[in-house]
Design a protein around this motif. Structure first.
Motif, PDB file in Angstrom:
ATOM      1  N   ALA A 396       0.966  -0.779   0.388  1.00 47.10           N
ATOM      2  CA  ALA A 396      -0.326  -0.049   0.237  1.00 47.10           C
ATOM      3  C   ALA A 396       0.846   1.130   0.281  1.00 47.10           C
ATOM      4  O   ALA A 396       0.622   2.408  -0.910  1.00 47.10           O
ATOM      5  CB  ALA A 396      -0.487  -0.192   1.442  1.00 47.10           C
ATOM      6  N   PHE A 397       1.780   1.478   1.097  1.00 46.00           N
ATOM      7  CA  PHE A 397       3.250   2.452   0.646  1.00 46.00           C
ATOM      8  C   PHE A 397       3.391   2.826   0.049  1.00 46.00           C
ATOM      9  O   PHE A 397       4.803   2.833  -0.304  1.00 46.00           O
ATOM     10  CB  PHE A 397       3.264   2.341   2.068  1.00 46.00           C
ATOM     11  CG  PHE A 397       2.303   2.386   2.890  1.00 46.00           C
ATOM     12  CD1 PHE A 397       1.869   4.114   3.656  1.00 46.00           C
ATOM     13  CD2 PHE A 397       1.524   1.362   3.950  1.00 46.00           C
ATOM     14  CE1 PHE A 397       0.671   3.678   4.359  1.00 46.00           C
ATOM     15  CE2 PHE A 397       0.946   1.887   4.991  1.00 46.00           C
ATOM     16  CZ  PHE A 397       0.196   2.743   4.808  1.00 46.00           C
ATOM     17  N   ASP A 431       4.682   5.747  12.290  1.00 45.93           N
ATOM     18  CA  ASP A 431       4.644   4.527  11.227  1.00 45.93           C
ATOM     19  C   ASP A 431       3.127   4.800  10.622  1.00 45.93           C
ATOM     20  O   ASP A 431       2.343   5.916  10.940  1.00 45.93           O
ATOM     21  CB  ASP A 431       4.775   3.074  12.235  1.00 45.93           C
ATOM     22  CG  ASP A 431       4.948   2.591  10.835  1.00 45.93           C
ATOM     23  OD1 ASP A 431       5.134   3.273   9.420  1.00 45.93           O
ATOM     24  OD2 ASP A 431       5.855   1.052  10.804  1.00 45.93           O
ATOM     25  N   ALA A 432       3.072   4.402   9.806  1.00 36.85           N
ATOM     26  CA  ALA A 432       1.599   3.947   9.080  1.00 36.85           C
ATOM     27  C   ALA A 432       0.778   2.868   8.512  1.00 36.85           C
ATOM     28  O   ALA A 432       1.979   1.930   8.388  1.00 36.85           O
ATOM     29  CB  ALA A 432       1.626   5.178   7.698  1.00 36.85           C
ATOM     30  N   VAL A 433       0.071   2.444   8.723  1.00 31.70           N
ATOM     31  CA  VAL A 433      -0.751   1.399   8.786  1.00 31.70           C
ATOM     32  C   VAL A 433      -1.417   1.273   7.937  1.00 31.70           C
ATOM     33  O   VAL A 433      -2.845   2.265   8.057  1.00 31.70           O
ATOM     34  CB  VAL A 433      -0.715   0.260   9.964  1.00 31.70           C
ATOM     35  CG1 VAL A 433      -1.348  -0.929   9.357  1.00 31.70           C
ATOM     36  CG2 VAL A 433       1.063  -0.028  10.725  1.00 31.70           C
ATOM     37  N   ALA A 434      -1.954   0.316   7.242  1.00 34.44           N
ATOM     38  CA  ALA A 434      -3.579   0.138   6.263  1.00 34.44           C
ATOM     39  C   ALA A 434      -3.707  -1.074   6.137  1.00 34.44           C
ATOM     40  O   ALA A 434      -2.997  -1.945   6.250  1.00 34.44           O
ATOM     41  CB  ALA A 434      -2.687   0.618   4.900  1.00 34.44           C
ATOM     42  N   ALA A 443      -8.861   1.822   6.202  1.00 32.00           N
ATOM     43  CA  ALA A 443      -8.730   2.581   7.320  1.00 32.00           C
ATOM     44  C   ALA A 443      -7.310   2.654   6.836  1.00 32.00           C
ATOM     45  O   ALA A 443      -6.175   2.219   7.294  1.00 32.00           O
ATOM     46  CB  ALA A 443      -9.098   2.310   8.596  1.00 32.00           C
ATOM     47  N   VAL A 444      -6.704   3.640   7.952  1.00 31.89           N
ATOM     48  CA  VAL A 444      -5.230   4.081   7.618  1.00 31.89           C
ATOM     49  C   VAL A 444      -5.239   5.456   8.587  1.00 31.89           C
ATOM     50  O   VAL A 444      -5.373   5.958   8.927  1.00 31.89           O
ATOM     51  CB  VAL A 444      -4.729   5.091   6.041  1.00 31.89           C
ATOM     52  CG1 VAL A 444      -3.396   5.220   6.163  1.00 31.89           C
ATOM     53  CG2 VAL A 444      -4.836   3.929   4.728  1.00 31.89           C
ATOM     54  N   ALA A 445      -3.944   4.518   9.370  1.00 32.15           N
ATOM     55  CA  ALA A 445      -3.400   4.475  10.919  1.00 32.15           C
ATOM     56  C   ALA A 445      -1.970   4.926  10.688  1.00 32.15           C
ATOM     57  O   ALA A 445      -1.015   4.827  10.346  1.00 32.15           O
ATOM     58  CB  ALA A 445      -4.371   4.210  11.897  1.00 32.15           C
ATOM     59  N   ILE A 446      -1.611   6.699  11.176  1.00 33.44           N
ATOM     60  CA  ILE A 446      -0.363   7.353  11.461  1.00 33.44           C
ATOM     61  C   ILE A 446      -0.471   6.977  12.778  1.00 33.44           C
ATOM     62  O   ILE A 446      -1.280   7.901  13.191  1.00 33.44           O
ATOM     63  CB  ILE A 446      -0.606   8.354  10.552  1.00 33.44           C
ATOM     64  CG1 ILE A 446      -1.413   9.545  10.826  1.00 33.44           C
ATOM     65  CG2 ILE A 446      -0.548   7.775   9.447  1.00 33.44           C
ATOM     66  CD1 ILE A 446      -0.467  11.101  10.327  1.00 33.44           C
TER      67      ILE A 446
END
Length: 455
Positions: A396-397, A431-434, A443-446
């Protein structure tokens, strides 16, 4: 390595040879002591029986003296000087003493002992009682010859041994380093045209094999980085080609004669939009390049996270109002963090832009703020759209990666949005997680530390 090994061998042989020669001399000299002890005992018995003892050349080195050092009798080979000094004489009176000395210029082994018998020596004119010291000596010709043979053997055999050791070290080190030289030549032949080539690792399971395996792992990482960079350049060129082509077309149309003012205004407006798109793309790629090089691009300062999210939500909500999509923020009313407001707003805007673009009409895009025990704050942007394809989530990133390959670039953006989100979060120490929501949607969280590093 061979020279050092030869030098070390020479030092070891020299040290061992000196120690051996010294020990050999001591041992051979000491081997004369039993014969001298027996000879002194015979002389002591004769003295105890009162026999006359005229000392002549046949007696060898033999000297009889009193306990205070007065010479009572001395053979011609012993000479007229005392064989014992005061300390040696005291040791002889107490028991026995043996040593090596020079007698009349010859190296001689001397053993001295004492007897308590009365003494009478012919021609001496004196007699007395008390302890009498008997010193017998023998030449060390045999021990000297043995030592000389040992020294000759060392001088004859030492240099060839050193040469053989150096040659053996040369051959051994050459055999050991031959795989290293082979790997060096193979590494020198590897170019960017044959990235899949690897070094030949020996099957010895030693340090050289470990070095080869490490070098191959390094080549694999470099190949991966180079492939990624080439892909990045290719994708960047593809992304730049579309707006540049549109910009050139509009400028060419505007330059044609007979165009109306409205056509010129429209062409200039479209050219301006494509120019803005080029500027945004260039800025995004510059940010990612600086992040890759670990160059600081943050200017952190204390800020109110709920206030920043509220402003971002109003901006995204205004853009999504045409599709009846609502943006809401959940979280505390006040939360102070230390972060770069411009970059953090850029990351949140990217997430809101993706969410509102894929959210179905009439749905809600939720922005949720929560704090964690680890001293971090989480900002999650979630929608009720179709969600991410399962095969897309691990990538995703990745740059220029799109959830739908068939989606046009105009509708799907450049594919750098999530990459920039992770780069900004990582620069802040987060960090970032999808993920996909259980009820449907993406949902994408940083996550960010509440106190970001002052870069």
């Amino acid at each position: 390595m061979a020279a050092l090994f030869a030098l070390a061998t020479a030092v070891v042989i020299a040290a061992a040879g000196v120690a051996f020669v010294l020990q050999l001399r001591v041992s051979v000299d000491a081997s004369l002591d039993p014969g001298l002890r027996a000879r002194a005992a015979v002389v002591a018995d004769e003295l105890g029986s009162g026999d006359r003892l005229p000392l002549g050349p046949a007696d060898g080195v033999l000297q009889i003296s009193t306990a205070d050092g007065k010479i009572l009798a001395s053979s011609p080979e012993a000479g007229s000087l005392p064989l014992l000094d005061a300390a040696q004489r005291q040791q002889a009176v107490a028991g026995e003493v043996s040593f090596t000395a020079s007698v009349n210029g010859d190296r001689t082994r001397v053993l001295a002992t004492s007897v308590p018998a009365p003494l009478s020596v012919s021609g001496s004119g004196s007699s007395g009682t008390g302890r009498t010291v008997v010193a017998a000596g023998a030449g060390t010709d045999v021990s000297d010859a043995a030592v000389e043979r040992a020294v000759s053997a060392l001088f004859l055999g030492g240099p060839p041994a050193v040469v053989l050791a150096g040659a053996g070290a040369w051959l051994l080190s050459g055999a050991v380093l031959r795989p290293v030289e082979r790997m060096r030549r193979q590494a020198a032949e590897i170019s960017d045209q044959d990235l899949g080539r690897r070094l030949e690792v020996p099957s010895t399971r030693d340090e050289i094999a470990a070095l080869g395996a490490t070098m191959n792992a390094l080549l694999a990482r470099l190949q991966k980085v180079l492939v990624r960079e080439r892909g990045f350049v290719a994708d960047a060129g593809h992304e730049l080609r579309t707006p540049l082509a549109i910009l050139r077309t509009e400028l060419e149309l505007a330059a044609r004669p007979g165009r109306s003012r409205e056509d010129l205004v429209r062409a200039v407006g479209l050219a301006g939009e494509e120019t803005d798109r080029l500027i945004r793309l260039a800025e995004d790629m510059l940010l990612l390049a600086r992040a890759d090089d670990h160059q600081p691009f943050l200017h952190p300062e204390p800020l109110s996270l709920p206030g920043l999210l509220a402003v971002a939500a109003r901006g995204a909500g205004a853009r999504a109002a045409e599709r009846a999509v609502t943006v809401v923020v959940h979280g505390p009313d006040e939360l102070q963090v230390t972060a770069d407001p411009d970059r953090l707003r850029q990351a949140v805007d990217n997430l809101l832009d993706n969410a509102t673009r894929h959210a179905p009409s009439g749905s809600v895009v939720e922005v949720t703020v929560s704090t964690q025990r680890s001293g971090e704050v989480s900002v999650e942007v979630a929608d009720r759209g179709p969600g991410f394809p399962v095969e897309f989530l691990p990538h995703a990133f990745r740059r220029f990666e799109r959830a739908e390959a068939a989606r046009s670039r105009d509708a799907g953006g450049t594919g750098l949005g999530l990459s920039i989100v992770r780069a900004i979060a990582t620069a802040h120490g987060g960090d970032a997680v999808a993920t996909n929501r259980p009820g449907g949607g993406a949902a994408v969280a940083i996550t960010l530390p509440i106190a970001a590093p002052a870069t």
